[in-house]
Design a protein around this motif. Structure first.
Motif, short mmCIF file in Angstrom:
data_model
loop_
_atom_site.label_atom_id
_atom_site.label_comp_id
_atom_site.label_asym_id
_atom_site.label_seq_id
_atom_site.Cartn_x
_atom_site.Cartn_y
_atom_site.Cartn_z
N GLU A 170 53.59 15.88 29.88
CA GLU A 170 53.32 15.36 31.21
C GLU A 170 51.91 14.78 31.23
O GLU A 170 51.17 14.87 30.26
CB GLU A 170 53.53 16.46 32.25
CG GLU A 170 54.96 16.99 32.26
CD GLU A 170 55.19 18.13 33.23
OE1 GLU A 170 54.92 17.96 34.43
OE2 GLU A 170 55.64 19.21 32.78
N SER A 171 51.52 14.19 32.34
CA SER A 171 50.30 13.40 32.36
C SER A 171 49.04 14.14 31.90
O SER A 171 48.21 13.53 31.20
CB SER A 171 50.08 12.79 33.76
OG SER A 171 50.04 13.77 34.76
N PRO A 172 48.82 15.42 32.23
CA PRO A 172 47.60 16.07 31.74
C PRO A 172 47.51 16.12 30.22
O PRO A 172 46.44 15.88 29.64
CB PRO A 172 47.68 17.47 32.36
CG PRO A 172 48.47 17.28 33.60
CD PRO A 172 49.52 16.28 33.21
N GLU A 173 48.63 16.43 29.56
CA GLU A 173 48.62 16.51 28.10
C GLU A 173 48.51 15.12 27.47
O GLU A 173 47.82 14.94 26.46
CB GLU A 173 49.87 17.22 27.59
CG GLU A 173 49.90 18.71 27.90
CD GLU A 173 50.08 19.00 29.39
OE1 GLU A 173 49.33 19.86 29.91
OE2 GLU A 173 50.96 18.38 30.02
N VAL A 174 49.19 14.15 28.06
CA VAL A 174 49.10 12.79 27.52
C VAL A 174 47.69 12.24 27.71
O VAL A 174 47.16 11.54 26.84
CB VAL A 174 50.15 11.87 28.16
CG1 VAL A 174 50.05 10.45 27.59
CG2 VAL A 174 51.56 12.40 27.91
N GLN A 175 47.06 12.55 28.83
CA GLN A 175 45.68 12.11 29.05
C GLN A 175 44.74 12.73 28.01
O GLN A 175 43.85 12.05 27.49
CB GLN A 175 45.21 12.48 30.46
CG GLN A 175 43.81 11.98 30.80
CD GLN A 175 43.69 10.48 30.77
OE1 GLN A 175 44.62 9.77 31.17
NE2 GLN A 175 42.55 9.97 30.30
N ALA A 176 44.95 14.01 27.70
CA ALA A 176 44.13 14.65 26.67
C ALA A 176 44.37 14.00 25.32
O ALA A 176 43.43 13.80 24.53
CB ALA A 176 44.46 16.15 26.60
N LEU A 177 45.60 13.63 25.03
CA LEU A 177 45.92 12.93 23.79
C LEU A 177 45.23 11.57 23.74
O LEU A 177 44.66 11.19 22.71
CB LEU A 177 47.43 12.76 23.67
CG LEU A 177 47.95 11.92 22.50
CD1 LEU A 177 47.56 12.53 21.17
CD2 LEU A 177 49.47 11.75 22.59
N VAL A 178 45.27 10.84 24.85
CA VAL A 178 44.62 9.52 24.93
C VAL A 178 43.12 9.65 24.65
O VAL A 178 42.55 8.86 23.88
CB VAL A 178 44.86 8.90 26.31
CG1 VAL A 178 43.87 7.77 26.59
CG2 VAL A 178 46.29 8.38 26.42
N GLU A 179 42.48 10.63 25.26
CA GLU A 179 41.03 10.79 25.06
C GLU A 179 40.72 11.22 23.63
O GLU A 179 39.73 10.77 23.04
CB GLU A 179 40.50 11.78 26.08
CG GLU A 179 40.60 11.26 27.51
CD GLU A 179 40.14 12.26 28.56
OE1 GLU A 179 39.56 13.31 28.17
OE2 GLU A 179 40.35 12.01 29.76
#
Length: 284
Positions: A3-12
């Motif tokens: 979900e978005s929190p984990e994908v955002q962490a992956l992006v960063e």
């Protein structure tokens, strides 16, 4: 499902490692992941990665004027192998269906842990050429997300609230786990129709949605990507905790399934003490 929190962490995480690097090799091990057959990912070899971005639950790499869109689907994720490091994988590690190697020897492996392929790769000129990205609704992680944005997708909707929260065309990035957490914090039943919410309940829903998603993004930031799933699971208050004690009121967290989804909730906090029927989502 990421979900978005984990994908955002992956992006960063990736942004710190791949931006400025040149793609040296793309290896596709499962042809079904490629969604743009006329533009295979191998055509990106020799191009420089200039950015990494998130769209809802989707990952996007800007590469030499093009974009490699990664739909993680239900079971997709990523594995990072640093320069000069041999992969030392656990026996139960999910298989890599595609990999992107950079000119410094590092490698991004895209994995899928499901029994059917949910991972998807698309090479496009604009991320919004991918239909799932083009249809995304407002993102609660966006600082501009407002009460009006939330009201626009719940007012008048004769649809159960948990389903609305997971509908990517309405709200981008929320899945099964965080929808449970949002509804618990907002003290709202997962099966109430969105149209039935009062102004005060919509305000509680907005505060919970923003608080849960943005708080989770902050909490996941800096966590190694191979530990993000465990960090997510550990942070859940009701999701995945059926039979455990609610940390707010002491009641038992309950589990039920309806409309092709599952949910965990607290009767005392969310349904006025009523237990929802496991088969229909109605009150017993």
């Amino acid at each position: 499902m990421p979900e978005s929190p984990e994908v955002q962490a992956l992006v960063e995480f990736l942004g710190e490692r791949v931006v400025g690097r040149t793609i040296a090799e793309v290896d596709v091990l499962e042809f079904r992941v490629v969604k743009t057959r006329a533009r295979p990912p191998g055509g990106l070899v020799g191009a420089q990665i200039s950015g990494v971005e998130r769209f809802g639950k989707h990952l996007d790499l800007a590469v030499g004027g093009q974009h490699l869109g990664v739909s993680l689907g239900r079971h997709g994720w990523a594995r990072w192998i640093g320069p000069g490091v041999d992969a030392d994988l656990a026996p139960d590690a999910p298989p890599a269906l595609a990999s992107v190697a950079c000119d410094d020897g590092s490698r991004l492996e895209l994995t899928d842990a499901g029994n059917w392929v949910s991972l998807g790769l698309s090479v496009v000129d604009d991320p919004r050429e991918i239909s799932a990205v083009a249809k995304l609704g407002a993102d609660p992680a966006d600082p501009s997300f407002s009460q009006a944005d939330l009201d626009a997708v719940v007012v008048g909707r004769r649809k159960q609230l948990k389903s609305v929260l997971q509908e990517q065309e309405s709200l981008a990035g929320i899945g099964n786990a965080y929808s449970d957490e949002i509804l618990h914090l907002a003290r709202l039943s997962p099966v109430v129709h969105a149209a039935a919410l009062s102004e005060d309940e919509r305000k509680r829903l907005f505060d919970a949605t923003v608080g849960v998603i943005r708080g989770a993004i902050d909490d996941r930031r800096g966590v190694p990507i191979d530990r993000l799933k465990a960090a997510k699971v550990a942070a859940m208050r009701v999701h995945g905790r059926a039979g455990e004690v609610c940390a707010v009121c002491g009641d038992a967290v309950r589990d039920f399934a309806f409309s092709s989804t599952t949910a965990q909730y607290c009767p005392t906090c969310q349904t006025g003490g009523a237990v929802l029927d496991a088969g229909t989502g109605t009150r017993q």
